[in-house]
Scaffold this active site. Structure first.
Site, mmCIF file in Angstrom:
data_model
loop_
_atom_site.group_PDB
_atom_site.id
_atom_site.type_symbol
_atom_site.label_atom_id
_atom_site.label_comp_id
_atom_site.label_asym_id
_atom_site.label_seq_id
_atom_site.Cartn_x
_atom_site.Cartn_y
_atom_site.Cartn_z
ATOM 1 N N SER A 147 0.887 -1.165 -0.129
ATOM 2 C CA SER A 147 0.086 -0.173 -0.333
ATOM 3 C C SER A 147 0.703 1.186 -0.026
ATOM 4 C CB SER A 147 -0.871 0.258 1.350
ATOM 5 O OG SER A 147 -0.478 -0.083 2.777
ATOM 6 N N LYS A 148 0.193 2.204 -0.758
ATOM 7 C CA LYS A 148 1.386 3.686 -1.135
ATOM 8 C C LYS A 148 1.327 4.180 0.636
ATOM 9 C CE LYS A 148 -2.893 6.065 -1.820
ATOM 10 N NZ LYS A 148 -3.573 6.888 -2.679
ATOM 11 N N ARG A 149 0.454 3.984 1.364
ATOM 12 C CA ARG A 149 1.044 4.109 2.932
ATOM 13 C C ARG A 149 2.308 3.865 4.033
ATOM 14 N NH1 ARG A 149 -2.759 4.368 7.809
ATOM 15 N NH2 ARG A 149 -1.548 5.193 8.667
ATOM 16 N N LYS A 150 2.691 2.603 3.245
ATOM 17 C CA LYS A 150 4.505 1.893 3.464
ATOM 18 C C LYS A 150 5.028 1.468 2.584
ATOM 19 C CE LYS A 150 1.121 0.495 7.293
ATOM 20 N NZ LYS A 150 0.248 -1.413 7.342
ATOM 21 N N GLU A 158 -3.516 14.843 -4.279
ATOM 22 C CA GLU A 158 -3.663 13.511 -5.301
ATOM 23 C C GLU A 158 -4.359 12.859 -6.070
ATOM 24 O OE1 GLU A 158 -4.463 9.575 -3.141
ATOM 25 O OE2 GLU A 158 -3.512 10.447 -1.930
#
Ligand code: GLU
Length: 503
Positions: free
Chosen positions: A255-258, A409
């Site tokens: 995921s883009k958070r990680k 975004e």
């Protein structure tokens, strides 16, 4: 081996920045087709009218081109089974839906959105298997036909068996079973006349003579619906081969958070396409000799689909960098390296843009080195105290940065004027003065409190690098807990009438 031509495809939806997962699926499909002297097809699945864009399609084609993955048929080059863009195939889908309705495998559904939402909630509460109560399944076909003719709004749903078990084979996993009762009467044609993914993918894979559907594991749950459609049409399904999900280090879904997930980020931060492909190849496969560095050509030579391993591959950025380093040191002459650097950032166009941001503060020619390192490196260190928004603590600052992230975004075009307008609006909305609001962002993108003009810098760095740096800055501040993030997201959506940003 049968004499059926091996045909694989990549079927991305053009709904955002090209994703590493897309490149991963592309690589395996491409290699398998090449290995067998077959064909690799690019099909654009743009049936979500709200979220699809021509710009995203261009970006996908551009990123795959950068990686050096070539397709034999596709929207840009045509081919014998085109068109290869789903929005141009509506008439084909309509014909197929009509056939299903005429043969009693599908039915028009006149339920309003409000009713569907209400029913879904009620059924959720009572623990009923699926979300739709199949009200319209029992309308006599003649009556339904009349209502359609009278112009009533409708969708078309497929008739999923009420009992029994669906069995299908995944090439890597063997037999998979799923009870039909757990599957909804899936909508196959939307009220706007566009098909849903499920119908379009089956019709197209069949008409485009796809022999192997190679895609991510996240699609496995959709297979029963697809199998049923193949059965309704009397077609033979292709081989289904679901690649293991890419994972973050903590084993959650990539995921883009990680992790950075946009291909553009890798390109902009100086990863070589051959290293990225090699790395993606290792996510699920390795040659028998265990050599970790291999080219696509070598992969084509040695690859066997049955050797794809299912142990969830971990996307380890350090490993990618290690591989990338090997390519730079072992494979490139200094002259080739110079050429790569030139293609990457040291070209006249890019360098001119960068100089424009710092010329005003130069006294010697060598000053450019001091003023612009953030355009050439991702090794940016943050001092926590520099990142704090005046008057706010770590969490408060992170909340503001998160809103900025959401706004960035969805920003197109990603140029300085549009970026400025976004910050201006955000400043008006939040009551935080523009100068104060942007101070932590200077630091996030450059690592310094005084740096090149913010909006120009963001434009030059591009959306993906800019956002990744803001994320990194948030991490440095301790980030937001899942709970806090959810709450913020709700507030953010509520504060915008459309639920879609500041406009
Ligand atoms: N359009 C789907 C996607 O966005 C394709 C899934 C498939 O390969 O069937 O990934």
């Amino acid at each position: 081996m049968s004499d059926v031509e091996i045909r694989t495809r990549l079927a991305p939806s053009p709904t955002g920045a090209p994703h590493v997962g897309t490149a991963y699926q592309a690589l395996f499909g491409y290699v398998w087709a090449r290995k067998n002297g077959g064909k690799f097809v690019l099909r654009i699945e743009d049936t979500d009218r709200e979220r699809s864009s021509a710009e995203s399609e261009r970006a996908i084609i551009d990123s795959l081109g950068w990686l050096g993955i070539k397709w034999d048929e596709g929207p840009d080059i045509g081919g014998p089974y085109g068109p290869y863009r789903q929005s141009e195939r509506l008439e084909i889908y309509h014909r197929h839906v009509e056939k299903l309705v005429a043969e009693g495998h599908a039915y028009p559904c006149f339920c309003s959105r409000e009713r569907l939402e209400r029913v879904r909630k009620e059924r959720q509460k009572s623990g009923a298997g699926s979300g739709y109560d199949r009200k319209c399944r029992n309308i006599p076909p003649e009556e339904a036909g009349k209502r359609v003719e009278n112009g009533e709004e409708f969708t078309v749903r497929m008739k999923v068996p009420l009992e029994g078990t669906c069995r299908f084979t995944d090439f890597l996993r063997g037999e998979i079973k799923k009870d039909w009762s757990s599957i909804d009467d899936q909508v196959i044609l939307k009220a706007d006349g566009y098909p849903t993914y499920h119908l379009a993918v089956v019709v197209d894979d069949h008409l485009m003579k796809i022999s192997h559907v190679i895609r991510g594991e996240e699609w496995i749950n959709s297979v029963p619906k697809h199998i049923l459609l193949y059965r309704f049409f009397g077609w033979k399904p292709p081989v289904f081969c679901h690649l293991p999900l890419l994972r973050n280090k903590d084993r959650s879904k990539l995921s883009k958070r990680k992790n950075p997930v946009s291909l553009e980020w890798y390109r902009r931060t100086g990863i070589l396409p051959e290293a990225l492909l090699n790395f993606l190849g290792l996510m699920g496969w390795h040659p028998a000799d265990d050599e970790e560095k291999f080219s696509v050509e070598e992969m084509v030579e040695k690859f066997r689909l049955e050797d794809v391993s299912l142990g969830g591959p971990v996307f380890d950025l350090d490993k990618l960098k290690w591989l990338n380093g090997r390519y730079i040191r072992e494979d490139l002459t200094t002259e080739q390296l110079m050429n790569r650097l030139e293609e990457w950032a040291l070209n006249r166009d890019n360098f001119t843009r960068i100089l424009e941001t710092c010329k005003g503060r130069m006294t010697t020619l060598s000053d450019w080195g001091r003023l612009t390192p953030h355009f050439f490196t991702e090794d940016i260190e943050y001092r926590k105290e520099d990142l704090l928004l005046d008057g706010l603590d770590e969490t408060g600052t992170c909340e503001v940065l998160q809103v900025v992230l959401w706004e960035l975004e969805r920003l197109t075009p990603f140029d300085k004027d549009t970026i400025y307008r976004m910050f201006r609006k955000l400043s008006d909305r939040t009551g935080i003065k523009l100068k104060k609001l942007t101070a932590p962002l200077y630091v996030a993108v450059s690592g310094k409190t005084v740096s090149t003009p913010l909006f120009d810098t963001m434009e030059i760095l591009g959306s993906d690098v800019t956002r990744m740096r803001i994320r990194k800055a948030m991490e440095r501040l301790g980030g937001l807990s899942g709970k806090r993030l959810k709450k913020l997201e709700k507030e953010y959506e509520r504060s915008n009438v459309t639920g879609r940003g500041l406009d």
